[in-house]
Design a protein around this motif. Structure first.
Motif, PDB file in Angstrom:
ATOM      1  N   LYS A  35      -4.439  -3.710  -8.856  1.00 62.25           N
ATOM      2  CA  LYS A  35      -4.615  -2.262  -8.759  1.00 62.25           C
ATOM      3  C   LYS A  35      -6.103  -1.921  -8.814  1.00 62.25           C
ATOM      4  N   LYS A  36      -6.492  -0.879  -8.060  1.00 56.82           N
ATOM      5  CA  LYS A  36      -7.844  -0.332  -8.087  1.00 56.82           C
ATOM      6  C   LYS A  36      -7.738   1.173  -8.278  1.00 56.82           C
ATOM      7  N   HIS A  37      -8.491   1.701  -9.238  1.00 56.70           N
ATOM      8  CA  HIS A  37      -8.488   3.146  -9.500  1.00 56.70           C
ATOM      9  C   HIS A  37      -7.065   3.647  -9.782  1.00 56.70           C
ATOM     10  N   GLY A  38      -6.222   2.797 -10.381  1.00 56.81           N
ATOM     11  CA  GLY A  38      -4.850   3.191 -10.675  1.00 56.81           C
ATOM     12  C   GLY A  38      -3.926   3.124  -9.481  1.00 56.81           C
ATOM     13  N   LEU A  39      -4.423   2.635  -8.321  1.00 52.60           N
ATOM     14  CA  LEU A  39      -3.622   2.563  -7.096  1.00 52.60           C
ATOM     15  C   LEU A  39      -3.306   1.102  -6.773  1.00 52.60           C
ATOM     16  N   ARG A  40      -2.077   0.853  -6.297  1.00 50.35           N
ATOM     17  CA  ARG A  40      -1.650  -0.503  -5.973  1.00 50.35           C
ATOM     18  C   ARG A  40      -2.317  -0.989  -4.688  1.00 50.35           C
ATOM     19  N   VAL A  41      -2.941  -2.168  -4.753  1.00 51.84           N
ATOM     20  CA  VAL A  41      -3.436  -2.833  -3.551  1.00 51.84           C
ATOM     21  C   VAL A  41      -2.219  -3.446  -2.842  1.00 51.84           C
ATOM     22  N   THR A  42      -2.125  -3.246  -1.522  1.00 54.44           N
ATOM     23  CA  THR A  42      -0.956  -3.695  -0.768  1.00 54.44           C
ATOM     24  C   THR A  42      -1.392  -4.584   0.405  1.00 54.44           C
ATOM     25  N   PRO A  43      -1.532  -5.896   0.177  1.00 57.04           N
ATOM     26  CA  PRO A  43      -1.859  -6.794   1.273  1.00 57.04           C
ATOM     27  C   PRO A  43      -0.739  -6.791   2.322  1.00 57.04           C
ATOM     28  N   LYS A  44      -1.102  -7.120   3.561  1.00 57.77           N
ATOM     29  CA  LYS A  44      -0.110  -7.092   4.642  1.00 57.77           C
ATOM     30  C   LYS A  44       1.085  -7.988   4.347  1.00 57.77           C
ATOM     31  N   ASP A  45       0.850  -9.127   3.665  1.00 54.21           N
ATOM     32  CA  ASP A  45       1.964 -10.043   3.413  1.00 54.21           C
ATOM     33  C   ASP A  45       2.881  -9.557   2.298  1.00 54.21           C
ATOM     34  N   GLN A  46       2.547  -8.397   1.685  1.00 50.46           N
ATOM     35  CA  GLN A  46       3.410  -7.838   0.640  1.00 50.46           C
ATOM     36  C   GLN A  46       4.164  -6.583   1.078  1.00 50.46           C
ATOM     37  N   ILE A  47       3.780  -5.981   2.201  1.00 52.35           N
ATOM     38  CA  ILE A  47       4.348  -4.678   2.546  1.00 52.35           C
ATOM     39  C   ILE A  47       5.856  -4.759   2.782  1.00 52.35           C
ATOM     40  N   ASN A  48       6.343  -5.867   3.320  1.00 56.39           N
ATOM     41  CA  ASN A  48       7.791  -5.973   3.538  1.00 56.39           C
ATOM     42  C   ASN A  48       8.558  -5.982   2.221  1.00 56.39           C
ATOM     43  N   ILE A  49       8.010  -6.684   1.231  1.00 56.94           N
ATOM     44  CA  ILE A  49       8.663  -6.723  -0.086  1.00 56.94           C
ATOM     45  C   ILE A  49       8.590  -5.347  -0.753  1.00 56.94           C
ATOM     46  N   ILE A  50       7.418  -4.727  -0.685  1.00 60.54           N
ATOM     47  CA  ILE A  50       7.230  -3.428  -1.334  1.00 60.54           C
ATOM     48  C   ILE A  50       8.096  -2.352  -0.680  1.00 60.54           C
ATOM     49  N   SER A  51       8.134  -2.340   0.650  1.00 61.48           N
ATOM     50  CA  SER A  51       8.971  -1.340   1.329  1.00 61.48           C
ATOM     51  C   SER A  51      10.447  -1.597   1.082  1.00 61.48           C
ATOM     52  N   GLY A  52      10.826  -2.875   1.001  1.00 61.42           N
ATOM     53  CA  GLY A  52      12.221  -3.205   0.693  1.00 61.42           C
ATOM     54  C   GLY A  52      12.610  -2.762  -0.705  1.00 61.42           C
ATOM     55  N   ALA A  53      11.663  -2.904  -1.647  1.00 61.59           N
ATOM     56  CA  ALA A  53      11.931  -2.490  -3.024  1.00 61.59           C
ATOM     57  C   ALA A  53      12.061  -0.973  -3.134  1.00 61.59           C
ATOM     58  N   LEU A  54      11.122  -0.244  -2.520  1.00 64.71           N
ATOM     59  CA  LEU A  54      11.076   1.211  -2.695  1.00 64.71           C
ATOM     60  C   LEU A  54      12.064   1.950  -1.793  1.00 64.71           C
ATOM     61  N   ALA A  55      11.987   1.671  -0.476  1.00 65.79           N
ATOM     62  CA  ALA A  55      12.862   2.379   0.464  1.00 65.79           C
ATOM     63  C   ALA A  55      14.275   1.820   0.446  1.00 65.79           C
ATOM     64  N   GLY A  56      14.426   0.588  -0.065  1.00 62.73           N
ATOM     65  CA  GLY A  56      15.738  -0.036  -0.140  1.00 62.73           C
ATOM     66  C   GLY A  56      16.331   0.038  -1.535  1.00 62.73           C
ATOM     67  N   THR A  57      16.007  -0.932  -2.369  1.00 61.81           N
ATOM     68  CA  THR A  57      16.634  -1.086  -3.680  1.00 61.81           C
ATOM     69  C   THR A  57      16.571   0.174  -4.545  1.00 61.81           C
ATOM     70  N   VAL A  58      15.349   0.691  -4.762  1.00 60.62           N
ATOM     71  CA  VAL A  58      15.187   1.841  -5.669  1.00 60.62           C
ATOM     72  C   VAL A  58      15.815   3.098  -5.074  1.00 60.62           C
ATOM     73  N   ASN A  59      15.523   3.360  -3.799  1.00 58.37           N
ATOM     74  CA  ASN A  59      16.036   4.570  -3.161  1.00 58.37           C
ATOM     75  C   ASN A  59      17.554   4.612  -3.176  1.00 58.37           C
ATOM     76  N   LYS A  60      18.177   3.503  -2.795  1.00 57.23           N
ATOM     77  CA  LYS A  60      19.641   3.498  -2.706  1.00 57.23           C
ATOM     78  C   LYS A  60      20.295   3.558  -4.083  1.00 57.23           C
ATOM     79  N   ALA A  61      19.624   3.013  -5.105  1.00 53.98           N
ATOM     80  CA  ALA A  61      20.170   3.106  -6.467  1.00 53.98           C
ATOM     81  C   ALA A  61      20.174   4.556  -6.958  1.00 53.98           C
TER      82      ALA A  61
END
Length: 256
Positions: A58-84
């Protein structure tokens, strides 16, 4: 017509089923108000990245999102968390609909200039989808995943996502957090906070980490909407009705 209420949730409330249920129970009583939930879910993202042997920065309280992580992060937020959240809300007859920022062309995103990787800076675009859902009595539940003009997915800070949805709907905004507001230099919660006070507290390191991003997002919304934005605790969801009655709860972030 009453303004819609945009509520941002994240953090510990998403790990606490009874707290989420209490919040949804309060939303169910707000018959005269349209509500939109905007969520992050850093705890779930951290867990999924850890399982994939990836680190979190994290920088300045914001999550750094490398390209190789965006699929996992989007799956977690738009998928797992959202649907729960949607499933829990619908189990309580709230007619919830799960969305991301790019759905219905609601929000445009540009890459952040802060060198954070696949992190987007959101701007309002089209409220037609949300207007239709709210007028039909649905509860939109929006994850903080957006897209660039070329279709690449980006991670958006959830406080910034809530602000842009608030601007899109000219709504009231409540940023729910793990604490009762923003603390001052004496360690006490502040009833109100303006830009000059915030700048001083950030410089002193009293406002730090994720609270810095939250306060900056709230100040941006307050200045653009020309009204105060509330930062308050999810542990007292019954206070939401006080906010809608025009009373101050938590820390009121004031426009310049």
């Amino acid at each position: 017509m009453t303004k819609p209420l945009v509520i941002k949730i994240g953090g510990a409330i998403l790990e606490n089923e009874s707290a989420l249920q209490a919040l949804l129970s309060v939303i169910a009583t707000l018959k005269q108000h349209s509500v939109v939930l905007v969520h992050g879910g850093g705890c779930v993202v951290d867990e999924m990245l850890s399982q994939a042997n990836m680190t979190t920065e994290k920088k300045h309280g914001l999550r750094v999102t490398p390209k190789d992580q965006i699929n996992i992060i989007s799956g977690a937020l738009a998928g797992t968390v959202n649907k729960a959240i949607v499933a829990k809300a619908n189990s309580m007859k709230l007619a919830a609909v799960g969305l991301s920022l790019n759905d219905g062309d609601m929000v445009n995103c540009q890459l952040s200039p802060l060198a954070l990787g696949q992190v987007g800076v959101p701007s309002c675009n089209n409220s037609k989808l949300l207007d239709g859902l709210l007028s039909s009595g649905f509860l939109p539940v929006i994850s903080s995943i957006g897209a660039l003009d070329n279709g690449d997915l980006v991670n958006v800070n959830a406080d910034d996502a809530a602000v842009v949805i608030c601007q899109l709907l000219n709504a009231q905004l409540l940023l729910l957090t793990d604490v009762n507001g923003v603390k001052g230099s004496d360690g006490e919660y502040l009833p109100s906070l303006n830009q000059a006070q915030a700048d001083e507290l950030i410089e002193q390191g009293i406002i730090a980490g994720g609270m810095t991003a939250k306060v900056n997002a709230a100040l941006k919304a307050a200045n653009q909407l020309r009204r105060s934005i509330a930062v308050a605790s999810w542990q007292s969801p019954e206070q939401i009705s006080l906010l809608l009655d025009g009373q101050g709860i938590g820390t009121q972030i004031a426009p310049n």
